[in-house]
Design a protein around this motif. Sequence first.
Motif, short mmCIF file in Angstrom:
data_model
loop_
_atom_site.label_atom_id
_atom_site.label_comp_id
_atom_site.label_asym_id
_atom_site.label_seq_id
_atom_site.Cartn_x
_atom_site.Cartn_y
_atom_site.Cartn_z
N GLU A 185 107.17 19.97 83.31
CA GLU A 185 105.95 19.30 83.76
C GLU A 185 105.80 17.94 83.07
N ASN A 186 106.95 17.32 82.73
CA ASN A 186 106.94 16.01 82.08
C ASN A 186 106.06 15.99 80.83
N THR A 187 106.07 17.09 80.15
CA THR A 187 105.27 17.22 78.92
C THR A 187 106.21 17.26 77.72
N VAL A 188 105.95 16.39 76.75
CA VAL A 188 106.74 16.32 75.52
C VAL A 188 105.89 16.85 74.38
N THR A 189 106.42 17.81 73.68
CA THR A 189 105.70 18.41 72.55
C THR A 189 106.39 17.99 71.27
N VAL A 190 105.60 17.54 70.29
CA VAL A 190 106.14 17.08 69.01
C VAL A 190 105.22 17.56 67.90
N VAL A 191 105.82 17.82 66.78
CA VAL A 191 105.06 18.29 65.63
C VAL A 191 104.48 17.09 64.90
N ALA A 192 103.23 17.18 64.54
CA ALA A 192 102.57 16.08 63.84
C ALA A 192 103.29 15.78 62.52
N GLY A 193 103.39 14.48 62.23
CA GLY A 193 104.07 14.06 61.01
C GLY A 193 105.52 13.72 61.22
N ASN A 194 106.12 14.20 62.30
CA ASN A 194 107.51 13.89 62.58
C ASN A 194 107.61 12.56 63.32
N LYS A 195 108.83 12.02 63.32
CA LYS A 195 109.07 10.79 64.05
C LYS A 195 109.47 11.13 65.49
N LEU A 196 108.86 10.47 66.44
CA LEU A 196 109.15 10.69 67.85
C LEU A 196 109.84 9.44 68.40
N ARG A 197 111.00 9.66 68.98
CA ARG A 197 111.67 8.58 69.69
C ARG A 197 112.04 9.13 71.06
N LEU A 198 111.29 8.75 72.04
CA LEU A 198 111.44 9.24 73.40
C LEU A 198 112.21 8.20 74.20
N GLU A 199 113.47 8.51 74.52
CA GLU A 199 114.33 7.59 75.25
C GLU A 199 114.42 8.06 76.70
N ILE A 200 114.04 7.17 77.63
CA ILE A 200 113.99 7.52 79.05
C ILE A 200 114.95 6.60 79.79
N PRO A 201 115.89 7.15 80.52
CA PRO A 201 116.80 6.30 81.29
C PRO A 201 116.06 5.60 82.43
N ILE A 202 116.41 4.34 82.63
CA ILE A 202 115.85 3.57 83.74
C ILE A 202 117.01 2.84 84.41
N SER A 203 116.76 2.40 85.59
CA SER A 203 117.76 1.64 86.32
C SER A 203 117.06 0.55 87.11
#
Length: 1249
Positions: A656-674
């Motif tokens: 469902e295009n939902t990204v879950t991350v734990v607080a305090g961690n570093k998030l790097r969300l890389e999304i391919p585009i064209s």
Amino acid sequence: MPEPTKKDEMPNGQPEESVAPDSNGAPPQPEISLEVSPPPEAVAEGKDPIETDGKKPEPAEPEPLQAVVPSPTENGSNQTQLAGVGVKEQAESANSTLKGERSCSPPPPDDDDTAATTPSPPLQAENVNSTKKLSVDLPNDSVPAMERKDSVWSLGEGQAPEELEKPADTPPLSTLLIEQPQSGTVSVGGDITFVAKVEAKDLLRKPTVKWFKGKWMDLASKTGKHLQLKESFDRLTKIHTFEMHIIKAKENYAGNYRCEVTYKDKFDSCSFDLEVKEGQSSQSIDIRSAFKRSSEGQEDAGELDFSGLLKHRNQREHKQQDDTPEVDVWEILKNARPDEYEKIAFMYGITDLRGLLRRLKKIPKEVKKSEAFAKKLEPAYQVDKGGKIRLVVDLADPTVDLKWYKNGQEIRPSTNQRKYIFEHKGTQRILVINNCNMNDDAAYAVAAGDEKCSTELFVKELPVKIVKEIEPVKTTVNERIELECEVSEEGAQVKWMKNGVEVPTGVRSRYRVKCEGTKHFLVIDDASIEDTGTYSIMASGGTSEAHVQVDLKPLKIYQDLQDMKVLLGQPIKLHCEIYPGNVPGRWYRNGQLIQPSDRINIIHRNKVHRLEIQASSLHDAGDYTFVPEGYSQTLSAKLHIIDPPRVHLESLNFPENTVTVVAGNKLRLEIPISGEPAPRVVWMKGERVILDSGHRVRAETYGDQTSLTIDVTEREDTGNYKIVLQNEAGEATASIKLKVVDIPDPPDAPLVTEVGGDWCSMTWEPPKYDGSSPIFGYFIERKKKQSSRWMRLNFDLIKETAFEPKKMIEGVPYEVRVFAVNAIGVSRPSEPSKAFTPLAVTSEPTMLVVDDVTDTTVTVKWRPPETIGAAGLDGYLVEYCIEGSDDWVVSNKELTEKTRYTITGLSPGCKIFVRVRAINAAGASAPRSLQHAILVKEVIEPPKIRVPRHLKMTYTRRVGEAVNLVVPFMGKPRPKVTWLKDGKPIDPSHINIRNSDCDSIIFIRKAKRSHSGKYEMTVQVENYVDTAVMDIQIVDLPGPPHSVTIEDVWGGNVALVWTAPKDNGNAPITGYTIQKADKKTMEWYTCIEHYHRTSITITELVVGNEYFFRIFSENMCGLSETPTQTKKSALIAKEGLQVKMADYSDHDFKEAPKFTQPLINTFAIAGYNTTLNCSVRSNPRAKVIWMKNKIIILDDPRYRMFSNQGVCTLEIRKPSPYDGGVYTCRAVNELGDAQVECKLEVKVQTQEL
């Protein structure tokens, strides 16, 4: 490079070789063979070559290392220096002969050298192979030659032997030294000083200066009468001056020296030479001893003592003569080849080969007169190519057979050829060589019998000159180019060059070279643009060059390529028209050649050139170029592939295009585009745009992907993020939901609702924030209030919000706290609960019984509870209830601490129930009740005496001890107690008797023997009586035996008889102790102890002595105070001999007490036994009395007194500070008394931290 110094000899006399620092400690190589070509200077100087007698030196085992050194070329620029061992010594010893064979540039000729008569032309390059071999054998032939780089006699790498004789070059500008030591010369026995100066303006302290000889020898350790190092400082000029004084110089002081200056990270050094001039020495001196090191044990030990050659020291004459025959080493060296010098030096123990060769060089060389030749060949000859040369030798004996050799091969005459002609003119023998060419450039030798002489022939080739120059050429591609040049000589060797690089003329080369007589051609069949350049031809006598220019042909363009934009996936068609139409061409994309394939089609029809690509891709974008073959013009166009932007979220597989991350961690969300061109990307959260320059949250786009970076995620980052992509082909959007999960908030402080003895009940509320994740359960921890260490109570999560901790220590305050747990982790702890203390009531009292009943009272007793607990026990509460009623009445208004209580105020004849409770801070315990009702009426109990077990037998005590007997009894009402002794009433003034309700006590403070007897106790209650009898025996020490008599004396035996004592001390006699004493000394010795009979025979008495005997009686209290002694003595006489005793008066040995050793003031340590000692002499024996602070010490267990042979000792057991004081020892006998005293100080030992 300065030559290295020699190290001291080894103990066995063998020379110890030094190894250069870069030689890795490798031992010397066994043999080095050098092949050296003679330079032209050797021929010019006209010096004789080395005589080899036509034989090459045989190589020693193992095979020597061959080092070939080429001769100089025409211009003399390619000279290679010799590198090896011992080359300088050999060069110097061979005079001018070896100088002609060096490959390095020779020094200027000496004055005594012979002037050259024949001019020597420069050597040609083809003469490299003409070499001579020089072999040097070293002593150690078992080490591979490749491991050695330097030795004791090494000249250093890359240094020619001649350069050692040259003065040192001017050193570079120094960084520390403002004045450097200069090279100097001194005669043997003279003094010389070297000075170095350092400026100290920029230096904070004095620099460090070291003086070295050679590479390694530090002269600081060699100072003495011949060497002194001094230093000074001028405060005005601020200059440090360092001086090295050499006093009475010796020959071995000559050599290279070095001065090094060091200051922190700065370093500077300079080298200088010292030359020591020596006087004329006699040839008869033993050179083996002269070139060895000085003897050990002297001041100059370890140095090379060359001064012995001048001074003829007498100490050398005292050396032990060697048994070996005398050998003239000078003659051996003169007659030996230079390559054998080192072997000879090693054989005869000569370690200073350099000095040896210098001396050998200065010895005038005796020219050995040849027996076969009156005149030998010249050292070298020169002839022009094509000319004629005559080699002339004059024979001393014309009849000797003569043979000519060329490079070791005999030259035989040939009738068909006129190359070599042999002529005879008297004693002259002539070899004529006609039409000389380069093959005639060789080494020639002539042998006359056993003698041989040799020479070198150098053929000078005439230069080839350019007659006709090369002409410049200008043409177009695909044309033929031919360059022509004419030289002065037919068949000459030439070299074609292009831009200074030799033109390749192989089989596969584009260049062809041909020669027609004196004409030379360079042909290029199919010219190209790359052939443009400067071409030249080189001959030995000149060079010619010309420029060649190759251009492309002109081209007409009817239709040029057009720039295009194509959607991704659509076909591509590029079209152009050129003239002429038959010209082929090549298509390029971004400089890369395009090859036809299934997808790419290249079409050429007349003037039309077309490139077709079926389905375009992003890789097809770029710069397209059409290059007509053979023309300089090109056609170019740009092709752009455009593609609408797209966001490829499906490749991330996020539900469902939902990204879950734990607080305090570093998030790097890389999304391919064209998208083509690259789209512009915008990240948004709500209405806020996320920039790429953000600190914590930033968006970045590069290549084919975009990324959202959050360095430290927080709860507030949860939400929807929107991505917007735009380019010229369209726009695209996408949405991503970010869910930041975290640990839950801590719950509120728990509430302790109930407390027990070792448990409690607690409840709490769930946390207000669950961290966006369901709560899995809770962890519980507790700790003591005074502690900081928490202990977890459960390892399995608790789902409920209530818990009951157990196993706590009663009476200790506790605190509890709660942790909430979700899928992310454990929350922070809640606030601790209020402190609580687990307390429990005691158990019920035990063994409740009725102790006494009267008409109005009931007495009960009980035992304390088995479990009291941490709350302690405050007291007891006694309650009673009248039979038939349920009302319990508290008998004691205040708690009683005793375990016996009397309930008063009861009605006679009533029945009551009684119960007791234990009370503490936690409350009242369970009651302990009597099972049956108690009738309030007094009951008669017959008396009963309970005699203790130890009183049922005879009770024995010593005189003076206390007697305390407790005899319990029973009976109600209180019995009457009476005591009788031996049937008579007891006198209360001597014996104390105390009676109670339950026992009777008889007490005697100090027992006497009169207190012994039968004691009768009577207990009476109304008409009931009980009686008990106890036997008390008071014992004392017995009296001495009644009489002791000597029954008989025989040999060494005496028979004694005695009677039992009249007073046995109220105890049976257990034995006797018999002692004897010599009449002379009257010192008593025990013969036997614990003897039971009343007669005994004493044996092993000394003949001639007279003995007295005494006997002590013994009972359970010990020995009698006094013994009974025999009135007569027993004389042990010799049988058959009668001794007539002389009459004399006895000497009076009586003496008043006198201390021979007084007491000494003493220090004692508290807790450690100490003793006071003194010695006293007296007769009769004195009584010793010890006093402390003038008070007599009696019966104190802390003191022990000893007296043995007049030595008096007082031992104080574990003294304390109160035992300090003045101690006095007093000795008293019938003649007087004496005393000594000392001071005792008791120190308390302090504990060291």
